[in-house]
Design a protein around this motif. Structure first.
Motif, PDB file in Angstrom:
ATOM      1  N   UNK A   1       1.122  -1.436   0.288  1.00  0.00           N
ATOM      2  CA  UNK A   1      -0.246   0.097   0.091  1.00  0.00           C
ATOM      3  C   UNK A   1       0.922   1.615   0.088  1.00  0.00           C
ATOM      4  N   UNK A   2       0.399   2.590  -0.971  1.00  0.00           N
ATOM      5  CA  UNK A   2       1.481   3.440  -1.132  1.00  0.00           C
ATOM      6  C   UNK A   2       0.238   4.738  -1.201  1.00  0.00           C
ATOM      7  N   UNK A   3      -0.124   5.794  -1.048  1.00  0.00           N
ATOM      8  CA  UNK A   3      -0.234   6.606  -2.429  1.00  0.00           C
ATOM      9  C   UNK A   3      -1.663   6.595  -2.830  1.00  0.00           C
ATOM     10  N   UNK A   4      -2.907   5.887  -1.859  1.00  0.00           N
ATOM     11  CA  UNK A   4      -3.316   5.529  -2.132  1.00  0.00           C
ATOM     12  C   UNK A   4      -3.689   4.170  -3.178  1.00  0.00           C
ATOM     13  N   UNK A   5      -2.893   4.240  -3.419  1.00  0.00           N
ATOM     14  CA  UNK A   5      -2.102   2.893  -4.322  1.00  0.00           C
ATOM     15  C   UNK A   5      -2.466   1.636  -3.589  1.00  0.00           C
ATOM     16  N   UNK A   6      -2.651   0.447  -4.177  1.00  0.00           N
ATOM     17  CA  UNK A   6      -2.621  -1.070  -4.207  1.00  0.00           C
ATOM     18  C   UNK A   6      -2.603  -1.928  -4.776  1.00  0.00           C
ATOM     19  N   UNK A   7      -0.757  -1.951  -4.838  1.00  0.00           N
ATOM     20  CA  UNK A   7      -0.081  -2.812  -5.944  1.00  0.00           C
ATOM     21  C   UNK A   7       0.109  -4.365  -5.492  1.00  0.00           C
ATOM     22  N   UNK A   8      -0.876  -5.418  -5.888  1.00  0.00           N
ATOM     23  CA  UNK A   8      -1.015  -6.807  -5.750  1.00  0.00           C
ATOM     24  C   UNK A   8      -0.931  -7.395  -6.561  1.00  0.00           C
ATOM     25  N   UNK A   9       0.530  -8.362  -6.222  1.00  0.00           N
ATOM     26  CA  UNK A   9       1.317  -9.343  -6.631  1.00  0.00           C
ATOM     27  C   UNK A   9       1.193 -10.438  -6.898  1.00  0.00           C
ATOM     28  N   UNK A  10       0.652 -11.816  -7.678  1.00  0.00           N
ATOM     29  CA  UNK A  10       0.496 -13.147  -7.562  1.00  0.00           C
ATOM     30  C   UNK A  10       1.096 -13.832  -8.349  1.00  0.00           C
ATOM     31  N   UNK A  11       1.083 -14.921  -8.270  1.00  0.00           N
ATOM     32  CA  UNK A  11       1.495 -15.687  -9.126  1.00  0.00           C
ATOM     33  C   UNK A  11       1.413 -16.501 -10.508  1.00  0.00           C
ATOM     34  N   UNK A  12      -0.461 -15.553 -10.523  1.00  0.00           N
ATOM     35  CA  UNK A  12      -0.861 -15.094 -11.492  1.00  0.00           C
ATOM     36  C   UNK A  12      -2.313 -14.501 -11.288  1.00  0.00           C
ATOM     37  N   UNK A  13      -2.655 -14.325 -12.853  1.00  0.00           N
ATOM     38  CA  UNK A  13      -3.400 -13.094 -12.518  1.00  0.00           C
ATOM     39  C   UNK A  13      -4.339 -12.587 -11.672  1.00  0.00           C
TER      40      UNK A  13
ATOM     41  N   UNK B   1      -8.170 -11.407 -10.035  1.00  0.00           N
ATOM     42  CA  UNK B   1      -9.629 -11.468 -10.937  1.00  0.00           C
ATOM     43  C   UNK B   1      -9.756 -10.706 -10.892  1.00  0.00           C
ATOM     44  N   UNK B   2     -10.648  -9.584 -11.554  1.00  0.00           N
ATOM     45  CA  UNK B   2     -10.802  -8.182 -10.882  1.00  0.00           C
ATOM     46  C   UNK B   2     -11.958  -7.971 -10.298  1.00  0.00           C
ATOM     47  N   UNK B   3     -12.935  -9.125 -10.101  1.00  0.00           N
ATOM     48  CA  UNK B   3     -14.048  -8.719  -9.506  1.00  0.00           C
ATOM     49  C   UNK B   3     -13.605  -9.585  -7.735  1.00  0.00           C
ATOM     50  N   UNK B   4     -12.617 -10.559  -7.669  1.00  0.00           N
ATOM     51  CA  UNK B   4     -11.608 -10.738  -6.704  1.00  0.00           C
ATOM     52  C   UNK B   4     -11.170  -9.399  -5.693  1.00  0.00           C
ATOM     53  N   UNK B   5     -10.881  -8.673  -6.790  1.00  0.00           N
ATOM     54  CA  UNK B   5     -10.371  -7.445  -5.444  1.00  0.00           C
ATOM     55  C   UNK B   5     -10.996  -6.754  -5.981  1.00  0.00           C
ATOM     56  N   UNK B   6     -11.754  -6.269  -6.367  1.00  0.00           N
ATOM     57  CA  UNK B   6     -12.546  -5.422  -5.749  1.00  0.00           C
ATOM     58  C   UNK B   6     -13.887  -5.676  -4.539  1.00  0.00           C
ATOM     59  N   UNK B   7     -13.750  -7.017  -4.814  1.00  0.00           N
ATOM     60  CA  UNK B   7     -15.094  -7.633  -3.809  1.00  0.00           C
ATOM     61  C   UNK B   7     -14.172  -6.979  -2.497  1.00  0.00           C
ATOM     62  N   UNK B   8     -12.936  -7.537  -2.368  1.00  0.00           N
ATOM     63  CA  UNK B   8     -11.969  -7.607  -1.151  1.00  0.00           C
ATOM     64  C   UNK B   8     -12.424  -6.471  -0.432  1.00  0.00           C
ATOM     65  N   UNK B   9     -11.859  -5.116  -1.240  1.00  0.00           N
ATOM     66  CA  UNK B   9     -11.153  -4.027  -1.362  1.00  0.00           C
ATOM     67  C   UNK B   9     -12.809  -3.201  -0.961  1.00  0.00           C
TER      68      UNK B   9
END
Length: 65
Positions: A34-46, A48-56
């Motif tokens: 987390x930095x400056x309102x950005x969430x850098x998400x790194x994973x071994x595979x892409x 899913x946008x829906x999973x990320x949005x739901x978690x946030x």
């Protein structure tokens, strides 16, 4: 390694940022920075946008982009 960097609206440092990190961290094989309102998400595979949005959203914040 895949990296996604969404902007999270209304997230500040401290408790809110911790909440976002904790929720996204529940997604398997993901590291969060987390930095400056950005969430850098790194994973071994892409991540899913829906999973990320739901978690946030679970942490109480919308994803801006």
């Amino acid at each position: 390694m895949s990296t996604t960097t969404p902007t999270v609206t209304g997230m500040t440092r401290g408790r809110r940022a911790t909440s976002v990190r904790d929720e996204i961290g529940r997604i398997p094989a993901v590291a969060v920075d987390l930095a400056d309102g950005l969430v850098a998400v790194e994973g071994t595979s892409p991540v899913e946008r829906g999973d990320l949005t739901a978690a946030v959203a679970q942490a109480g914040h919308p994803v801006a982009d």
